[in-house]
Design an enzyme around this catalytic site. Sequence first.
Site, PDB file in Angstrom:
ATOM      1  N   ARG A 139      -3.156   4.409  -3.923  1.00  0.00           N
ATOM      2  CA  ARG A 139      -3.999   5.013  -2.801  1.00  0.00           C
ATOM      3  C   ARG A 139      -5.463   5.273  -3.308  1.00  0.00           C
ATOM      4  NH1 ARG A 139       1.093   7.081  -0.856  1.00  0.00           N
ATOM      5  NH2 ARG A 139       1.235   8.790  -2.501  1.00  0.00           N
ATOM      6  N   CYS A 179       8.163  -3.679  -2.078  1.00  0.00           N
ATOM      7  CA  CYS A 179       9.071  -2.711  -2.796  1.00  0.00           C
ATOM      8  C   CYS A 179      10.557  -3.187  -2.880  1.00  0.00           C
ATOM      9  CB  CYS A 179       9.078  -1.414  -2.182  1.00  0.00           C
ATOM     10  SG  CYS A 179       9.461  -1.239  -0.383  1.00  0.00           S
ATOM     11  N   ASP A 199       2.469   2.589  12.504  1.00  0.00           N
ATOM     12  CA  ASP A 199       3.900   2.563  12.266  1.00  0.00           C
ATOM     13  C   ASP A 199       4.868   2.961  13.436  1.00  0.00           C
ATOM     14  OD1 ASP A 199       5.001   3.805   9.209  1.00  0.00           O
ATOM     15  OD2 ASP A 199       6.309   4.109  10.718  1.00  0.00           O
ATOM     16  N   SER A 200       6.276   2.230  13.180  1.00  0.00           N
ATOM     17  CA  SER A 200       7.139   2.601  14.359  1.00  0.00           C
ATOM     18  C   SER A 200       7.715   3.760  14.312  1.00  0.00           C
ATOM     19  CB  SER A 200       8.069   1.464  14.118  1.00  0.00           C
ATOM     20  OG  SER A 200       8.656   1.506  13.062  1.00  0.00           O
ATOM     21  N   ASP A 258       2.314  -2.178   3.556  1.00  0.00           N
ATOM     22  CA  ASP A 258       3.296  -1.596   2.584  1.00  0.00           C
ATOM     23  C   ASP A 258       4.575  -1.584   3.405  1.00  0.00           C
ATOM     24  OD1 ASP A 258       4.467  -0.404   0.361  1.00  0.00           O
ATOM     25  OD2 ASP A 258       3.458   1.533   1.174  1.00  0.00           O
TER      26      ASP A 258
HETATM   27  N1  SAH Z   1       2.556   3.089   2.791  1.00  0.00           N
HETATM   28  C1  SAH Z   1       3.390   4.476   3.030  1.00  0.00           C
HETATM   29  C2  SAH Z   1       4.867   4.313   2.976  1.00  0.00           C
HETATM   30  C3  SAH Z   1       5.347   2.977   3.691  1.00  0.00           C
HETATM   31  S1  SAH Z   1       7.238   3.105   4.169  1.00  0.00           S
HETATM   32  C4  SAH Z   1       2.909   5.570   2.035  1.00  0.00           C
HETATM   33  O1  SAH Z   1       2.073   5.148   1.296  1.00  0.00           O
HETATM   34  O2  SAH Z   1       3.427   6.655   2.034  1.00  0.00           O
HETATM   35  C5  SAH Z   1       7.504   1.836   5.362  1.00  0.00           C
HETATM   36  C6  SAH Z   1       6.990   2.273   6.791  1.00  0.00           C
HETATM   37  O3  SAH Z   1       7.161   1.279   7.634  1.00  0.00           O
HETATM   38  C7  SAH Z   1       7.973   3.544   7.148  1.00  0.00           C
HETATM   39  O4  SAH Z   1       7.137   4.598   7.960  1.00  0.00           O
HETATM   40  C8  SAH Z   1       8.637   2.971   8.528  1.00  0.00           C
HETATM   41  O5  SAH Z   1       8.568   3.737   9.736  1.00  0.00           O
HETATM   42  C9  SAH Z   1       7.672   1.806   8.829  1.00  0.00           C
HETATM   43  N2  SAH Z   1       8.298   0.622   9.593  1.00  0.00           N
HETATM   44  C10 SAH Z   1       9.346  -0.109   9.250  1.00  0.00           C
HETATM   45  N3  SAH Z   1       9.379  -1.338  10.007  1.00  0.00           N
HETATM   46  C11 SAH Z   1       8.395  -1.308  10.849  1.00  0.00           C
HETATM   47  C12 SAH Z   1       7.609  -2.249  11.684  1.00  0.00           C
HETATM   48  N4  SAH Z   1       8.394  -3.168  12.067  1.00  0.00           N
HETATM   49  N5  SAH Z   1       6.543  -1.840  12.399  1.00  0.00           N
HETATM   50  C13 SAH Z   1       6.151  -0.607  12.169  1.00  0.00           C
HETATM   51  N6  SAH Z   1       6.365   0.230  11.175  1.00  0.00           N
HETATM   52  C14 SAH Z   1       7.482  -0.127  10.629  1.00  0.00           C
END
Ligand code: SAH
Length: 393
Positions: A206, A337, A247-248, A297
């Site tokens: 970040r 990850c 995000d979903s 991510d």
């Molecule tokens: N980048 C974030 C962590 C990401 S975790 C940080 O630094 O804090 C992964 C995220 O992807 C979760 O919040 C989950 O809700 C979201 N997610 C999972 N599948 C998804 C999709 N198909 N579309 C949108 N968001 C999704």
Amino acid sequence: MKTIKLRDGKERSLLRRHPWVFEGSVASGKADPGETVRVQAADGRFLAWAAYSPSSQIRLRAWSFDEAERIDAAFFKRRIEQAVAMRTRLPIASDGRRLVHGEADGLPGLIVDRYADTLCAQFLASGVERWKAVIADALRDATGTQRLFERSDAGVRELERLPPVTGWLRGDGDTGVTIHEHDWRLTLDVAEGHKTGFYLDQRDNRRLLADTVRHFGCRRVLNCYSYTGGFSIAALHGGAAQVTSVDSSAPALARASAHVALNGFDPARHEVLDADVNQTLRECLSSGRRFDAIVLDPPKFAPTGAHAERAARAYKDINRLALMLLEPGGLLFTFSCSGGISPDLFHKIVAGAGLDAGVDALFYARLAAAPDHPMTVTFPEGEYLKGLVLLRR
Ligand code: SAH
């Protein structure tokens, strides 16, 4: 003390100090869940003290390779003190930090994160489950922190036939916490967030995003899989004019919006999209919307190597789309990850995505988890978070 005998030749990984022994390597011996056993080679020589997991394929997790070491309360106190002391030597620009990172800290199955005055732990294997009370006391003594919340609700506990457990293990009170990371503040709820509440492993990435956005003067930033907007806050801090968090999860996005306000940014600079990333990327492509920086991510597409092929296709697809949405001179911060995807494979997937996208890009940086999530020479599985920064020409 019960003894577990390994099959001939199966002593090799313990001799290399890898802490796991799989079911198929065990010749004889049985114990109760989490019980400490003596592990010996087919020829009878001592290999390790380990915790026994009767239902997991990972049948043994080594505590110690030193025959003279006793696995008792003092052992856990020592290991936890060492883990905590090591963090005080690391450059960690936050009061949110991982104190115990499982195998890498000699405590297989134990995750402990510290968020300001609150600790949050996951007990993910039978061994640490059995020593829970001792571990809780040792954590209190090593940190001086009275509040310890347990988030043992991860799916992997099912493999150990352990039920999900959440709640205060020590102390009580509000489960909401604010941490101060780099130059910004972020909030989380240890009772409700993902994992222990937050993604500490991306802390330094970040920071890099903030610095990169500032250096390159990126104006429009798209943060895909934003969760609670950590990367979005970093991009705003770096001076981006317009940041979009996708995000979903509606609660995650609500917190992302709250973070914009908490950090004093004009809410007009931040847009949230409660949507599927795949679909959003396609819509941006067809509507002609473009960005100067994009973060990808995603959640773990491949928890193990068995899922690697399907996951590889999914990673390639989102990376291809993201590269096509970048303005020339734009930057892609892309992560995986997945334990089942090696750094090399991830590099190949992203390179393939660039070829398919018809985009000329250079690899600007290779990223990993922050140093409080250490990788060790004995445990390659610890290298789970991989990141690449691409600069589009
Ligand atoms: N980048 C974030 C962590 C990401 S975790 C940080 O630094 O804090 C992964 C995220 O992807 C979760 O919040 C989950 O809700 C979201 N997610 C999972 N599948 C998804 C999709 N198909 N579309 C949108 N968001 C999704």
